[in-house]
Design a protein around this motif. Sequence first.
Motif, PDB file in Angstrom:
ATOM      1  N   ASP A  94      24.000 104.652  65.669  1.00 56.31           N
ATOM      2  CA  ASP A  94      24.331 106.054  65.334  1.00 56.31           C
ATOM      3  C   ASP A  94      25.461 106.569  66.219  1.00 56.31           C
ATOM      4  O   ASP A  94      26.317 107.313  65.776  1.00 56.31           O
ATOM      5  N   THR A  95      25.463 106.158  67.481  1.00 60.31           N
ATOM      6  CA  THR A  95      26.449 106.697  68.421  1.00 60.31           C
ATOM      7  C   THR A  95      27.772 105.933  68.376  1.00 60.31           C
ATOM      8  O   THR A  95      28.842 106.537  68.434  1.00 60.31           O
ATOM      9  N   PHE A  96      27.686 104.603  68.280  1.00 63.63           N
ATOM     10  CA  PHE A  96      28.905 103.814  68.487  1.00 63.63           C
ATOM     11  C   PHE A  96      29.562 103.281  67.213  1.00 63.63           C
ATOM     12  O   PHE A  96      30.752 102.996  67.221  1.00 63.63           O
ATOM     13  N   LEU A  97      28.815 103.162  66.127  1.00 63.85           N
ATOM     14  CA  LEU A  97      29.451 102.672  64.899  1.00 63.85           C
ATOM     15  C   LEU A  97      30.556 103.632  64.417  1.00 63.85           C
ATOM     16  O   LEU A  97      31.650 103.167  64.056  1.00 63.85           O
ATOM     17  N   PRO A  98      30.327 104.953  64.435  1.00 63.38           N
ATOM     18  CA  PRO A  98      31.414 105.852  64.019  1.00 63.38           C
ATOM     19  C   PRO A  98      32.661 105.716  64.897  1.00 63.38           C
ATOM     20  O   PRO A  98      33.746 106.145  64.516  1.00 63.38           O
ATOM     21  N   PRO A 246      40.545 103.181  47.829  1.00 58.85           N
ATOM     22  CA  PRO A 246      41.278 104.310  48.429  1.00 58.85           C
ATOM     23  C   PRO A 246      40.334 105.406  48.934  1.00 58.85           C
ATOM     24  O   PRO A 246      40.554 105.965  50.005  1.00 58.85           O
ATOM     25  N   SER A 247      39.257 105.694  48.206  1.00 60.38           N
ATOM     26  CA  SER A 247      38.376 106.782  48.683  1.00 60.38           C
ATOM     27  C   SER A 247      37.606 106.342  49.936  1.00 60.38           C
ATOM     28  O   SER A 247      37.424 107.123  50.867  1.00 60.38           O
ATOM     29  N   GLN A 248      37.182 105.069  49.980  1.00 61.89           N
ATOM     30  CA  GLN A 248      36.476 104.582  51.185  1.00 61.89           C
ATOM     31  C   GLN A 248      37.425 104.556  52.379  1.00 61.89           C
ATOM     32  O   GLN A 248      37.018 104.798  53.517  1.00 61.89           O
ATOM     33  N   ARG A 249      38.702 104.272  52.103  1.00 56.30           N
ATOM     34  CA  ARG A 249      39.675 104.132  53.190  1.00 56.30           C
ATOM     35  C   ARG A 249      39.897 105.442  53.950  1.00 56.30           C
ATOM     36  O   ARG A 249      40.295 105.447  55.096  1.00 56.30           O
ATOM     37  N   ARG A 250      39.625 106.558  53.264  1.00 58.05           N
ATOM     38  CA  ARG A 250      39.821 107.841  53.938  1.00 58.05           C
ATOM     39  C   ARG A 250      38.868 107.985  55.124  1.00 58.05           C
ATOM     40  O   ARG A 250      39.179 108.605  56.116  1.00 58.05           O
ATOM     41  N   GLN A 251      37.669 107.396  55.005  1.00 53.27           N
ATOM     42  CA  GLN A 251      36.700 107.470  56.127  1.00 53.27           C
ATOM     43  C   GLN A 251      36.062 106.096  56.305  1.00 53.27           C
ATOM     44  O   GLN A 251      34.890 105.893  55.968  1.00 53.27           O
ATOM     45  N   PRO A 252      36.817 105.134  56.842  1.00 46.35           N
ATOM     46  CA  PRO A 252      36.311 103.756  56.908  1.00 46.35           C
ATOM     47  C   PRO A 252      35.084 103.596  57.790  1.00 46.35           C
ATOM     48  O   PRO A 252      34.311 102.663  57.629  1.00 46.35           O
ATOM     49  N   SER A 254      32.649 105.912  58.055  1.00 42.38           N
ATOM     50  CA  SER A 254      31.657 106.933  57.689  1.00 42.38           C
ATOM     51  C   SER A 254      30.254 106.333  57.814  1.00 42.38           C
ATOM     52  O   SER A 254      30.054 105.140  57.545  1.00 42.38           O
ATOM     53  N   PRO A 255      29.264 107.143  58.225  1.00 41.79           N
ATOM     54  CA  PRO A 255      27.925 106.596  58.468  1.00 41.79           C
ATOM     55  C   PRO A 255      27.350 105.960  57.207  1.00 41.79           C
ATOM     56  O   PRO A 255      27.423 106.538  56.128  1.00 41.79           O
ATOM     57  N   PRO A 256      26.768 104.756  57.334  1.00 40.82           N
ATOM     58  CA  PRO A 256      26.153 104.124  56.171  1.00 40.82           C
ATOM     59  C   PRO A 256      24.869 104.843  55.766  1.00 40.82           C
ATOM     60  O   PRO A 256      24.321 105.628  56.541  1.00 40.82           O
ATOM     61  N   ASP A 298      27.248  98.370  52.393  1.00 39.03           N
ATOM     62  CA  ASP A 298      27.283  99.036  53.708  1.00 39.03           C
ATOM     63  C   ASP A 298      26.408  98.270  54.716  1.00 39.03           C
ATOM     64  O   ASP A 298      25.503  97.534  54.322  1.00 39.03           O
ATOM     65  N   VAL A 299      26.709  98.428  55.992  1.00 37.70           N
ATOM     66  CA  VAL A 299      26.067  97.585  57.018  1.00 37.70           C
ATOM     67  C   VAL A 299      24.538  97.712  57.008  1.00 37.70           C
ATOM     68  O   VAL A 299      23.840  96.721  57.204  1.00 37.70           O
TER      69      VAL A 299
END
Length: 456
Positions: A94-98, A246-252, A254-256, A298-299
Motif C-alpha cells: 500500500d505504501t511503496f507500490l504507488p 493509453p488510459s492505463q498509461r495516465r496512471q501506471p 494506480s492502486p490495484p 493487475d498485481v
Amino acid sequence: MHHVKREISGWGRFPRRTCRLYRPERCSSLQALIRSGQEESWIGRGLGRSYGDAALNSDQGVILCQRLDRFLGFDPGNGILHCEGGVTLAEILDTFLPRGWFLPVTPGTRFVTIAGAVAADIHGKNHHRDGTLSRHLEQINLWTADGRSLVCSPREQQDVFEATAGGMGLTGFIRSAALRLIPVQTTWMRVSYRRTRDLDETLQALQEADRQHYSVAWLDMLAGGRALGRGIVMAGEHAAIDELSPSQRRQPLSPPSKRQLPVPFNLPGLMLNRHSVGLFNTLYYRRAPSRPATRLVDVHSYFYPLDALQNWYRLYGKRGFLQYQCLFPPPQSRRGLTEVIERFRRAGHASFLTVLKRFGEEAGPLSFPQPGHTLTLDVPNTGRGLLDFLEEIDQLVLQLGGRVYLAKDARLSPQSFRRMYPRYPEWLRVKRRLDPENRFSSDLSRRLKIDAEVES
Ligand SMILES: Cc1cc2nc3c(=O)[nH]c(=O)nc-3n(C[C@H](O)[C@H](O)[C@H](O)COP(=O)(O)OP(=O)(O)OC[C@H]3O[C@@H](n4cnc5c(N)ncnc54)[C@H](O)[C@@H]3O)c2cc1C
C-alpha cells in the motif's frame, strides 16, 4: 504484562490449542517480557497464515507482533526498507507500490508479516530466479532468549542469520528486518497462459516459462490416465509503461483492485467434497484459453487471487484442512509428482487447489527450497485416515530425497523431519548457543522434538 488465554490455530484450523497471548506495544517492553521469566517458553506470532502449529505454544506464551508495525527507514536510492517485524506485506505494498517499488519475493497472500515471512524464509513464483526472501535481506534484528538485541546479516553473525531465516521463530524474536525492494514501472503484470495436456507437457512448459520473472502451474486433479498432470502454466513479468493502454498509461502506478468477498460463516466440510472439487477443477481448466494467450492483469489478481475471498478457510468447515507441500529434487521430480498425484486421486482425497513450481538454489539449514519441483495440495481434514495417508506420502517423499515445508505442516514426525532436513544438526548448534534453555519453543518444535534425542 497482561495476557489473554485463547484457543487459536494456524490457517488450516488444525490443530487448535489454548495459548496465553501477549501483545506488547513497544520493542522495549518486549525485552522486559522475555527476561521476566513470566512464561516457561515463548514463540512469536504474525498473522497466523502458517497452516499448522508453528505459531502455537500450548499453555505457554505467544507474542503477537501486531503493534510492532512501524516503518523504521527507507532509502529511495537503493530501495532498502527497514521495518518492524509486525509490518505486513499488504502495508508495504500500500505504501511503496504507488512509488514504484515491489516486494523482491512474495507468497500467495499479502496478509503475512515480515517476521513471519523471514521465519519461514518464504518463496514465491520467482524462486527459480531470485531464491527465497533471505537472499534479499540486508539484516535481521533479533531479541534473543537472554533479552539481548542481536544484529545478523549475510556478513555479520552469518550462521545466526541463516538459522533464523527458515528457523520458524525458534532462534529468537524477530524485532525488525531490512529488505531490498525492487523497482517496477507499473502495477500491471504481463501474464501468458498455456494449457497443457499431460505432466510432461506441463514440466516442459514450466521450464520454458522460467525464462520469465515468475512462473507457476495449476494442475487439474480430476485428470487421470494419460492426462494426469495436465494444467495451466502461467508465466508473468512486470509490465513496462509502454505496454499499457493509453488510459492505463495516465496512471501506471494506480492502486490495484483490493476487492474482498467475505465467506461469512463456516460451510459444512462436505461443501468441498470430491464432486464439487472435481467440478471446480474442470471449469477452471476449460476457462483457460485453449491456445497460448497473453493478458495484462493487475498485481493483486496475479499474486494474490485467494486474498479476494476473505477467510476462505471457512469453505472447509469447522474441521479445517491440511495443506501438503513437498518438493522433489531432480532427477526424481517426474516420478515423485506422478506418484503423489496418483495416490491422492486413488485415495479420493480431493485437492481443491494443486500448484506446481520449480525451485532454484537452496538457502539456510531449515529453509525449505532446494533445486527441483514443489507440489502443493489442499485437502479437507477428514481425520485419522488422512493423517495416516499423509504419513505414507512422507515415506515416498523421503525415498525420493524430498522434503515437506514446515510452514504448511501440522503432522510430520520427528524422524522424518531429521531425514528431510539433514542440515538440522548445523542449525541446532546455533539454536543451543543462542537459547541453551530452549526458551523459544512452539507446538511445532515440541512435535518435531527439536532439541531432544529421537530414536530413529
Ligand atoms: C493463501 C496462502 C498462500 C501462501 N503462499 C505461500 C507461498 O507461496 N510461499 C511461501 O513460502 N509461503 C506461503 N504461505 C505461507 C506463509 O507465507 C507463511 O506461513 C508465513 O510464515 C506466514 O506469516 P505470518 O505473519 O502469518 O506468520 P505466522 O503464521 O503467525 O507465523 C509463522 C512463523 O513465523 C514465526 N514468527 C512470527 N512472528 C515472529 C517474530 N516476531 N519473531 C520470530 N518468529 C516469528 C512463528 O513463530 C512461526 O514459526 C502461504 C499462506 C497462505 C495462507
